[in-house]
Design an enzyme around this catalytic site. Sequence first.
Site, PDB file in Angstrom:
ATOM      1  CB  CYS A  60      -0.899   0.020   1.230  1.00 50.91           C
ATOM      2  SG  CYS A  60      -1.828  -1.508   1.472  1.00 50.91           S
TER       3      CYS A  60
ATOM      4  NE  ARG B 284       4.170   1.654  -1.686  1.00 50.07           N
ATOM      5  CZ  ARG B 284       5.268   1.570  -0.938  1.00 50.07           C
ATOM      6  NH1 ARG B 284       6.350   2.232  -1.294  1.00 50.07           N
ATOM      7  NH2 ARG B 284       5.290   0.860   0.162  1.00 50.07           N
TER       8      ARG B 284
ATOM      9  CD1 TRP C 264      -2.090  -5.062  -4.375  1.00 51.90           C
ATOM     10  CD2 TRP C 264      -1.955  -6.341  -2.545  1.00 51.90           C
ATOM     11  NE1 TRP C 264      -1.883  -6.352  -4.782  1.00 51.90           N
ATOM     12  CE2 TRP C 264      -1.792  -7.162  -3.678  1.00 51.90           C
ATOM     13  CE3 TRP C 264      -1.908  -6.923  -1.279  1.00 51.90           C
ATOM     14  CZ2 TRP C 264      -1.594  -8.540  -3.596  1.00 51.90           C
ATOM     15  CZ3 TRP C 264      -1.711  -8.292  -1.187  1.00 51.90           C
ATOM     16  CH2 TRP C 264      -1.555  -9.076  -2.335  1.00 51.90           C
TER      17      TRP C 264
ATOM     18  CG  ASN D 289       2.174  -0.336   3.587  1.00 49.84           C
ATOM     19  OD1 ASN D 289       1.681  -1.414   3.294  1.00 49.84           O
ATOM     20  ND2 ASN D 289       3.303   0.090   3.055  1.00 49.84           N
ATOM     21  N   GLY D 290       0.523  -2.488   5.821  1.00 49.12           N
ATOM     22  CA  GLY D 290       0.980  -3.630   6.599  1.00 49.12           C
ATOM     23  C   GLY D 290      -0.175  -4.458   7.114  1.00 49.12           C
TER      24      GLY D 290
ATOM     25  CD  GLU E  53      11.728 -12.403 -14.993  1.00 46.75           C
ATOM     26  OE1 GLU E  53      11.309 -11.259 -15.242  1.00 46.75           O
ATOM     27  OE2 GLU E  53      11.521 -12.967 -13.904  1.00 46.75           O
TER      28      GLU E  53
ATOM     29  CE  LYS F  94       8.942  -9.418 -15.765  1.00 48.34           C
ATOM     30  NZ  LYS F  94       8.985 -10.072 -14.459  1.00 48.34           N
TER      31      LYS F  94
ATOM     32  CD  GLU G  84       5.406 -10.933 -12.544  1.00 47.89           C
ATOM     33  OE1 GLU G  84       5.746 -10.611 -11.382  1.00 47.89           O
ATOM     34  OE2 GLU G  84       6.054 -10.590 -13.552  1.00 47.89           O
TER      35      GLU G  84
ATOM     36  CG  HIS H 151      13.840 -36.237 -15.186  1.00 44.26           C
ATOM     37  ND1 HIS H 151      14.224 -37.470 -14.712  1.00 44.26           N
ATOM     38  CD2 HIS H 151      14.871 -35.805 -15.943  1.00 44.26           C
ATOM     39  CE1 HIS H 151      15.440 -37.767 -15.150  1.00 44.26           C
ATOM     40  NE2 HIS H 151      15.859 -36.761 -15.903  1.00 44.26           N
TER      41      HIS H 151
ATOM     42  CE  LYS I 128       8.378  -2.078 -10.023  1.00 46.03           C
ATOM     43  NZ  LYS I 128       8.665  -2.965 -11.156  1.00 46.03           N
TER      44      LYS I 128
END
Length: 609
Positions: A2, A27, A74, A98-99, A480, A484, A487, A503, A604
């Site tokens: 947040c 963020r 958030w 925030n938290g 990665e 992406k 996401e 495997h 973020k």
Amino acid sequence: MCGIIGILSEKNVAPVLVEGLARLEYRGYDSTGIAVLDQGQVKRCRAQGKLENLQTKLQEHPLSGRVGIGHTRWATHGVPSESNAHPHAGSRVAVVHNGIIENYAPLKEELEAHQVRFESDTDTEVIVHLVEYYLTQGLSPREAANAAFDRLEGAYALVLIFAGEEDLMIGCRQGTPLAVGYGEGEMFVASDSYALAPLTKKICFLEDGDRVSVSHSGANIYVNDNHPVERPIRVTAQSGASSGKGEYKHFMLKEIYEQPAVIGDTLNSYVNPASGRINVPEHIVEALCAAPRLTLVACGTAYYACMVAKYWFEQVARIPCEIDVASEFRYREAPLPERGVAIFISQSGETLDTLEALRYCKSQGQIILSIVNTIESTIERESDLVLHTLAGPEIGVASTKAFTTQITTLACMAFASARAKRVITREQMQEIGEALRHIPALAANILKHDEAIQHIAKDIADARDVLYLGRGNLYPIALEGALKLKEISYIHAEGYAAGEMKHGPIALIDERVPVVVIAPGNDPLFEKNVSNIQESVARGAKVFLISDEKGADALKGLATWSVAMGAVHPFVAPILYAIPVQLLSYHVAVTKGTDVDQPRNLAKSVTVE
């Protein structure tokens, strides 16, 4: 995750609060709101969704006041909604938070026994009612806030304003960042210095356990026993310039296209462009070379940067490495060697899991080296040694240029260590130095394949599952690439070491599962990659080959799609091959119509565990 901003001024703060929230959008958030004191009374405006929704409501019902707080939320406790949006307020107090308040449930039960009615599903609302309860007991605002803070458990940052108190804001930091800004006749509080950059250059960063009482005359910082403490006021180097999209449709695309420049800036800070000589600070190289083992710790994309670095440090510099996901590391209670170096990578420098892992390593006597993109972050301030990536502000939630500048920095560190230890030949030094110097030009050439990748993305966008394969130091790039795609396009994707395909993952392959293979033709393991591609095609898969001209020619007719880049030295391949996988995920997401810059449920800067 947040974002918080608070302003105490002699003029109307409402529009400036909204501007501050715009700077905090990077963020990640799902609702926004502001609260001000209007003629001494708490008035607020909140909206679900993007900041433009709040701006629309404020145009219809403007707020005006000289002290106020704002927030981008958030969701943690409670769904994204206007009723759960911050600021939360009662008749006498408004708060942004925030938290996470870990003990909110027993506090809520206690307050409900005093006939308090709750209007939201959040943990934050207990703070409002707890402070108001203490105010009814005759305590002053500062005393009531302190009494409430003493009851809270968890990691949080808070800012409160009080009805009738137009010369007061009270804040608290416990595990989550909070900064105080000093202006001319006005004061500020925010989650980070970036939010305050256009407002003031004079910043004070609170430390864990700090509380602050802010007035027009300044800030009084104290700890929970009311003992005053001094924290240095710094002149921040953070730029106040606004970051716009320019000609680009999304921040993510803009940031992908900025990579040749920012990789060049990062390289130029470590490599002499004329001689190719590495200029990583000598004391850092000495610490790396003397370490019996390096411990690299990070989260998400930064963790994959650690994976790439492990190949470089072990293969090239011959330094043993361990890599760990930060959220698991400290709970494993790993034994760490004397004189060991622990390296922490974070774009924001505020990632809480990474910060807690850093503190564990510090308690175990490790030398702490951080690699961060944000100036004056908590991780930087708690480190012994610091290197900055020079990516500039990264607004898109999915990391692109921060990742490539992180691995560029790590490449320079590994090369400098190998050179200092004399474990590579003069010829190898010349080859790698030359390869590093050419990265910006090669990156610019890769971007010329953007249109071709865009066409390929239209076919891949229909897939439900996608596999990414890579070997050696390109295996982390496969991971990665899959991250992406997940996401920002919401397609299920998995990255694998190509040798592991037989495997298990091969069972998933059919004509509905595209396979993205990252395989330069000059890679020593190229022939093994060819075998994996043949096995995929034999089972009906369509293969997207990301390679060079040599590799594309060798697999002509086998791969359904291919992109043939220029030949690159294997040492620098991870930096350059990250770019086409970024472009692929971007164009797939655009084709699917998702929110590229702010994908659902993601933030973020992850500042909660």
